[in-house]
Design an enzyme around this catalytic site. Structure first.
Site, PDB file in Angstrom:
ATOM      1  N   HIS A 174       0.820  -1.213   0.000  1.00 23.36           N
ATOM      2  CA  HIS A 174       0.000   0.000   0.000  1.00 23.36           C
ATOM      3  C   HIS A 174       0.852   1.260   0.000  1.00 23.36           C
ATOM      4  CE1 HIS A 174      -3.403   2.524   0.535  1.00 23.36           C
ATOM      5  NE2 HIS A 174      -4.115   1.767   1.355  1.00 23.36           N
ATOM      6  N   GLU A 393     -11.492  -2.524 -18.594  1.00 24.89           N
ATOM      7  CA  GLU A 393     -11.646  -3.331 -19.804  1.00 24.89           C
ATOM      8  C   GLU A 393     -10.299  -3.954 -20.178  1.00 24.89           C
ATOM      9  OE1 GLU A 393     -13.824  -5.265 -22.372  1.00 24.89           O
ATOM     10  OE2 GLU A 393     -14.814  -3.519 -21.463  1.00 24.89           O
TER      11      GLU A 393
END
Length: 449
Positions: A174, A393
């Protein structure tokens, strides 16, 4: 009365062994290597030095073979590392200033390919938190918090299922990204893998969030708590044994909550996030054992992560590739949590978010220059609700679901998107076993009140 679709899913019988076998592992280095450099880490980055594991499930490969999928993914990663040289680097201590930093060595990231003896449908409900999903993520050597040196900041794992679907598991420190910049990173991988233009060029100037010299802490920061000397991070402190439970709120239920708040003459326009946060805050506190607290006036806080890009003056670029999140907080007494209308608590959450101004952000960053501390709250909430990981996508299509690997050892309520057609939110709530029934009762009681 609040109407709408409500659902608490009783924990199903979860698979414990996903029967995963690793086929091969490799290191992917940047296609275009840059000169070695040290990248500054802000005080916000340094607090977030722990791994986050995510799983993205795909039902089909859009006619691509297994080999073609892995080749396209590898090519996308190899190309994107030329833009994100930080991801191909390693954590280290910059000899110039003695600070933790990223050494951009171009050492690369890890990619593992594995297969499972199961079909995707054998995994059951993908939205329900199953600790076994961790088997779909490549392990790092050592501990990302404690170990510097040759540990990759990011690992990828492609796991094939017998049905032809697959999972993409990612383990990422992170310290490199917040949710928004991680989504942009993945969108750029998907674009390059499909030979499409980049989503955006990353901004790597983390000095935009550097502390002032000298530090100027101009606010109190009750949302931050100094770490004990023997604790390396937020998640190295012991907590009671917890298990995640899933509570679903449909979109029409959230809309009803907002309408209810408006009828209660709230000061501020209620948002869906603020309503859900206030509701969970109340239920989480009241389901815990408050008998040992000083009394009804005892104060309880909720802390929730906020994007600060637009709250700085001047604003950070949308393409900022780092951690631009801070904890906002709201407070209420025990008696308010028990008896106050939801609208009052929603107003407190709103006011907590409005507290995050440019001056407050700069004070928070400066606090981190002289303190080693972590976000604090009686209830911690992290939202993945509208980050849009399901909308990326890829060359083989969009995911059917994407989620973090839920770790109940971290006492954090997670808000996740729902794959249901109602477009609601899944609330993953970590609870002690003896608090589950009380939380469930309160969850529905306050919805219908």
């Amino acid at each position: 009365m609040i109407m709408g679709s409500l659902d608490h899913q009783t924990p199903p019988s979860l698979l414990q062994d996903l029967k995963v076998t690793t086929l091969r592992s490799t290191i992917i280095s940047p296609k275009e290597k840059k000169d070695r450099r040290w990248v500054f880490l802000s005080n916000i980055d340094k607090v977030l030095n722990f791994d986050v594991e995510t799983i993205t499930f795909f039902r089909t490969t859009a006619g691509l073979s297994r080999e073609a999928v892995v080749k396209k993914l590898s090519s996308g990663i190899e190309s994107v590392l030329g833009l994100y040289d930080t991801q191909a680097g390693r954590l280290g201590v910059n000899p110039a200033d003695g600070r933790l930093a990223i050494d951009c060595t171009a050492a690369g990231v890890a990619l593992c390919v594995a297969e499972s003896e199961l079909k995707l449908e054998d995994l059951g409900d993908l939205e329900y938190p199953n600790p076994a999903f961790r088997q779909l993520v490549a392990e790092k050597k050592g501990n990302a918090v404690a170990e510097l040196g040759d540990t990759p900041l990011t690992t990828f794992q492609v796991t094939w299922f017998k049905c032809g679907g697959f999972a993409l598991g990612i383990c990422n420190n992170h310290i490199t990204f917040d949710g928004l910049s991680f989504r942009t990173f993945l969108s750029n991988i998907a674009a390059l893998a499909a030979d499409r233009p980049l989503t955006s060029l990353p901004c790597h100037d983390r000095h935009l969030l550097a502390a002032r010299s000298p530090p100027q802490v101009t606010f109190e920061h009750p949302e931050l708590r100094p770490l004990p000397p023997d604790s390396a991070s937020l998640f190295s402190m012991p907590i009671p044994r917890l298990h995640y439970h899933l509570f679903h709120l449909a979109a029409d239920t959230i809309s009803d909550l907002k309408s209810k708040c408006q009828q209660e003459t709230v000061k501020h326009n209620p948002t869906g996030f603020n309503c859900v946060t206030a509701h969970l805050w109340r239920c989480k506190v009241l389901s815990s054992d408050t008998s040992e607290e000083p009394g009804k006036d005892h104060i309880y806080t909720v802390a929730f992560a906020m994007d600060i890009r637009r709250r700085l003056n001047p604003p950070l670029p949308n393409e900022f590739a780092g951690n631009a999140v801070l904890s906002a907080y709201a407070s209420a007494s025990l008696v308010e949590l028990e008896t106050a209308p939801l609208g009052l608590l929603v107003d407190r959450v709103h006011e907590g978010a409005e507290r995050i101004t440019d001056a407050y952000i700069r004070s928070t960053v400066d606090w981190g220059e002289t303190n080693i501390g972590v976000p604090y709250g009686d209830v911690l909430i992290s939202s993945w609700w509208r980050l849009g990981f399901d909308d990326i996508e890829y060359p083989w299509g969009r995911p059917i679901y994407s989620c973090p690997v839920a770790d109940a050892e971290r006492d954090i309520v997670l808000l996740l998107p729902s794959s249901e057609s109602d477009k609601g939110v899944n609330c993953l709530v970590p609870l002690k076993d003896d608090c589950v029934e009380k939380f469930k009762h309160l969850f529905y009681k306050y919805l219908q009140k």
